[in-house]
Design an enzyme around this catalytic site. Structure first.
Site, PDB file in Angstrom:
ATOM      1  CG  HIS B  63     -24.649  -8.092 -30.821  1.00 25.87           C
ATOM      2  ND1 HIS B  63     -23.811  -7.570 -31.771  1.00 25.87           N
ATOM      3  CD2 HIS B  63     -25.892  -7.677 -31.153  1.00 25.87           C
ATOM      4  CE1 HIS B  63     -24.522  -6.867 -32.642  1.00 25.87           C
ATOM      5  NE2 HIS B  63     -25.793  -6.911 -32.294  1.00 25.87           N
ATOM      6  CG  ASP B 165     -26.182  -3.702 -34.956  1.00 26.96           C
ATOM      7  OD1 ASP B 165     -26.250  -4.418 -33.947  1.00 26.96           O
ATOM      8  OD2 ASP B 165     -26.539  -4.072 -36.080  1.00 26.96           O
ATOM      9  CD  GLU B 195     -27.248  -9.988 -33.351  1.00 27.97           C
ATOM     10  OE1 GLU B 195     -28.492  -9.920 -33.457  1.00 27.97           O
ATOM     11  OE2 GLU B 195     -26.491  -9.402 -34.157  1.00 27.97           O
ATOM     12  CD  GLU B 196     -24.628  -7.598 -36.441  1.00 25.11           C
ATOM     13  OE1 GLU B 196     -25.382  -8.050 -37.306  1.00 25.11           O
ATOM     14  OE2 GLU B 196     -24.867  -6.552 -35.807  1.00 25.11           O
ATOM     15  CG  ASP B 218     -29.258  -5.721 -31.240  1.00 24.36           C
ATOM     16  OD1 ASP B 218     -28.601  -4.771 -31.722  1.00 24.36           O
ATOM     17  OD2 ASP B 218     -29.070  -6.905 -31.560  1.00 24.36           O
ATOM     18  CG  HIS B 305     -26.112  -3.967 -40.503  1.00 26.96           C
ATOM     19  ND1 HIS B 305     -25.941  -5.274 -40.848  1.00 26.96           N
ATOM     20  CD2 HIS B 305     -26.390  -3.978 -39.175  1.00 26.96           C
ATOM     21  CE1 HIS B 305     -26.112  -6.050 -39.783  1.00 26.96           C
ATOM     22  NE2 HIS B 305     -26.398  -5.279 -38.762  1.00 26.96           N
TER      23      HIS B 305
END
Lengths: 340, 333
Positions: B63, B165, B195-196, B218, B305
């Site tokens: 992504h 990410d 995606e998130e 990922d 994250h």
């Protein structure tokens, strides 16, 4: 226009129990559209052919938040469950109508005089509430069945520029589709889906966008949150009454297709129709489900701001509602010019 | 990695606003694949024809979107209130630098100092140096998005970046596109969107591609830092992580076994991954149409994250090798 909102919002139709609003909508549009069908989940689908075979999908949901009879106790009191999202503390002392026999009742909690100080300072959960229909035993309550739908008794009225009532989320959207259809035809063909069961998880929305050929985009018409009376000034109000219909840029279910959003904003500007953005990202709509249908459908939500949404009484601004419908129609008129 | 694919770790792109990173990727790959297409929800689908006798349609997904922020309100003094786009714990973002899609930069401020975990998003704001609402509105607008702003760097074969990410997954796809001139299978390299916010781009792009097998590339949470609370069975530097399970998928055993066999046979370092949180594009692919065989190859990453994510480039290399073997080897099923 306002008249139709009065009729639509006064109708009782919770998720999975949309028959009454279906009948009304059918009556309103049947002389105008080519065909009307009810799909297996219950969505009412109507087609209005245009000058071209390019389709747009128009969606709104028919269901309102409601309650359901869960149990009838030996003493004749009714226990209930929510269908859709409520703040439990808004429910007590509300007048309701139960089931096909339209039995009246009042949502009750323990009386002031018998409540401890601790009980008075906390809100009751729905499991602590009951509906009293004036029956002294289960046998006497036999007009009520487990599974009956329970509705707020609120009736629409207008005061100044403000419209009071229930179920504006999303009968306002149903009105907008109906008015758009009745003002047609257009260059594009309309594939309108009045959806069921949005309030319990966008269920009608997940199945309304399949197999529509030459589909340009989806315009989802909604009622959305408004916090102009509830939020401290330094934080973001969701929407404000009187400032126009609201476009959603992002919520929990979707991120608006940017090209489509820009296109719709241009239409609003061109037609001098005021608009605002929804400025919180809470909630979700059928638009999110539709955007993920098949290999993807460009989709946006346009909403009328609804103060005190998901409650026995909500308030909307007459001008917002009128501009909302005006903008929906303007977007459909221009739709054939949209390119992804 | 940075020398070759540096742009991947600097381009703007948050969920639903992937335009810039997608354009850069498209520019880089378009002469190297047979076809390129952008779908309705913004995923970039690149196709490379295979020449195998029993070839299948193999989809690699990574992504493009990074977690970020969206402006919800501009106050009278020019401070911006915002909501997170994707999972973004508030305590991790205080005092960080952000950059908007139009290049405007800002820092995240907090109203008053508070205990770490009790910091609420609504107590935070972005300061872009505007003196008033009017000034701020000349620089940004409601609905505009931002991402973390940091310079990526490499040190001791580790890569540090705000957007590992999943730009590291995108970089792996680019490496495969550069390396695989004549794959066995028909390969669909899909750079997915959104995606998130709920694996949305992969859902519609895999509907379009309808692959026989889908592999997401990922990051996963490396549980190898001091006194860490267990999140996954992986460590940075111990090889490509072959996912067995996370909150979104249980990978079919035959696909896990196939990947393990390829690693064993070709001396590719690998580890099995069980993650107790999260999901990847593989979840969306698996649940498309009547069901698709799907799995994930993960890069164990520290500080996922946050403004500073870190991975081991040995794991990236191992993942590229494993993907290469997947693309060149007939499936046993």
């Amino acid at each position: 226009m306002i008249n139709r909102l009065e009729i639509y919002s006064n109708i009782n139709a919770g998720s999975g129990n949309e028959e009454n609003i279906v009948d009304q909508i059918k009556k309103d549009i049947k002389g105008k559209v080519k065909d009307i069908e009810i799909n297996p989940i219950g969505n009412l689908i109507a087609k209005l052919p245009g000058k071209t075979n390019k389709n747009i999908l128009l969606t709104a949901h028919m269901d309102e938040v409601s309650l359901m009879v869960r149990d009838i106790e030996e003493n004749g009191l009714i226990k209930f469950s929510p269908i859709g999202g409520f703040i439990p503390k808004i429910l007590p002392a509300t007048e309701v109508i139960i089931g096909k026999k339209k039995i009246a009742g009042a949502i009750a909690i323990k009386t002031l005089h018998f409540s401890s100080p601790a009980e008075l300072s906390t809100a009751d959960e729905i499991r602590d509430m009951y509906i009293d229909i004036g029956a002294s035993s289960k046998a006497e309550a036999n007009g009520v069945q487990i599974g009956d739908y329970i509705y707020f008794k609120s009736k629409f009225f207008k005061q100044g520029s403000y419209l009071f009532g229930k179920a504006f989320d999303d009968r306002a959207g149903c009105c907008a589709i109906t008015e758009t259809i009745l003002s047609g035809p257009y260059d594009v063909s309309i594939y309108a889906s009045y959806n069921v069961s949005e309030e319990v998880g966008l269920r009608g929305g997940y199945v309304c966008g399949f197999d529509v050929e030459n589909l340009l985009f989806n315009l989802n018409l909604e009622g959305t949150t408004c916090s102009d009376r509830e939020v401290e000034q330094t934080y973001s109000p969701s929407t404000e009454l009187g400032k126009g219909p609201a476009f959603t840029i992002m919520d929990n279910s979707s991120i608006a297709n940017r090209k489509l959003l820009n296109f719709a904003i241009e239409v609003a500007k061109k037609n001098n129709i005021p608009y605002q953005f929804k400025r919180t990202i809470t909630g979700g709509t059928d638009s999110g489900a539709i955007a993920l249908t098949e290999s993807g459908i460009a989709s946006i939500s346009l909403s009328v701001p609804v103060r005190y949404i998901h409650a026995p009484w909500s308030i909307i601004h007459q001008q917002d509602f009128e501009n909302y419908i005006k903008l929906a129609i303007a977007i459909v008129k221009e739709a054939h010019n949209f390119k992804l | 990695m940075l020398k070759k694919y540096g742009f991947i770790f600097t381009e703007f792109g948050t969920s639903g606003r992937e335009d810039k990173v997608r354009d850069s990727i498209e520019k880089y790959v378009k002469t190297k694949v047979d076809s390129v297409e952008v779908d309705v929800n913004g995923s970039l689908i690149c196709f490379k024809k295979g020449n195998g006798k029993n070839k299948k349609k193999l989809m690699f997904a990574a992504h493009m979107d990074a977690i970020g922020f969206i402006i919800t309100h501009i106050d009278k003094n020019g401070f911006l209130r915002f909501s997170a786009v994707g999972y973004q714990p508030s305590y991790r973002i205080v005092s960080k630098q952000v950059i908007f899609e139009n290049g405007i930069r800002g820092v995240i401020g907090i109203e008053k100092d508070e205990d770490f975990k009790s910091i609420a998003e609504k107590k935070l704001y972005i300061d872009i140096g505007a003196n008033s609402k009017e000034e701020a509105e000349k620089m940004v607008e409601i609905g505009m998005t931002a991402i973390m702003y940091n310079n990526p760097f490499e040190q001791n074969n580790k890569l540090f970046s705000s957007y590992l990410d999943d730009r590291i997954g995108c970089a792996i796809l680019l490496e495969l596109i550069d390396n695989l001139k004549q794959p066995y299978h028909d390969i669909y390299y899909v750079f997915t969107s959104q995606e998130e916010v709920g694996v949305r781009g992969a859902k519609t792009s895999s509907y379009k591609v309808e692959p026989d097998v889908g592999i997401a590339l990922d990051v996963t949470v490396a549980s190898d830092t001091p006194e860490v609370e267990f999140a996954s069975s992986t460590s940075a530097g111990k090889g490509a992580a072959i996912k067995v399970m996370d909150r979104g998928i249980i990978v079919p055993k035959k696909l896990v076994d196939h990947m393990v066999n390829l690693c064993e046979k070709n001396k590719i370092s690998y580890q099995k991954e069980i993650l107790t949180m999260g999901a990847t594009d593989a979840m969306a692919i698996q649940q498309t149409k009547g069901g698709i065989i799907a799995g994930t190859i993960s890069i164990p990453t520290r500080y996922v994250h946050s403004a500073n994510e870190m991975c081991d480039l040995n794991d990236v290399e191992a993942s590229v090798k494993l993907c290469t073997k997947l693309a060149e080897t007939e499936f046993p099923f």
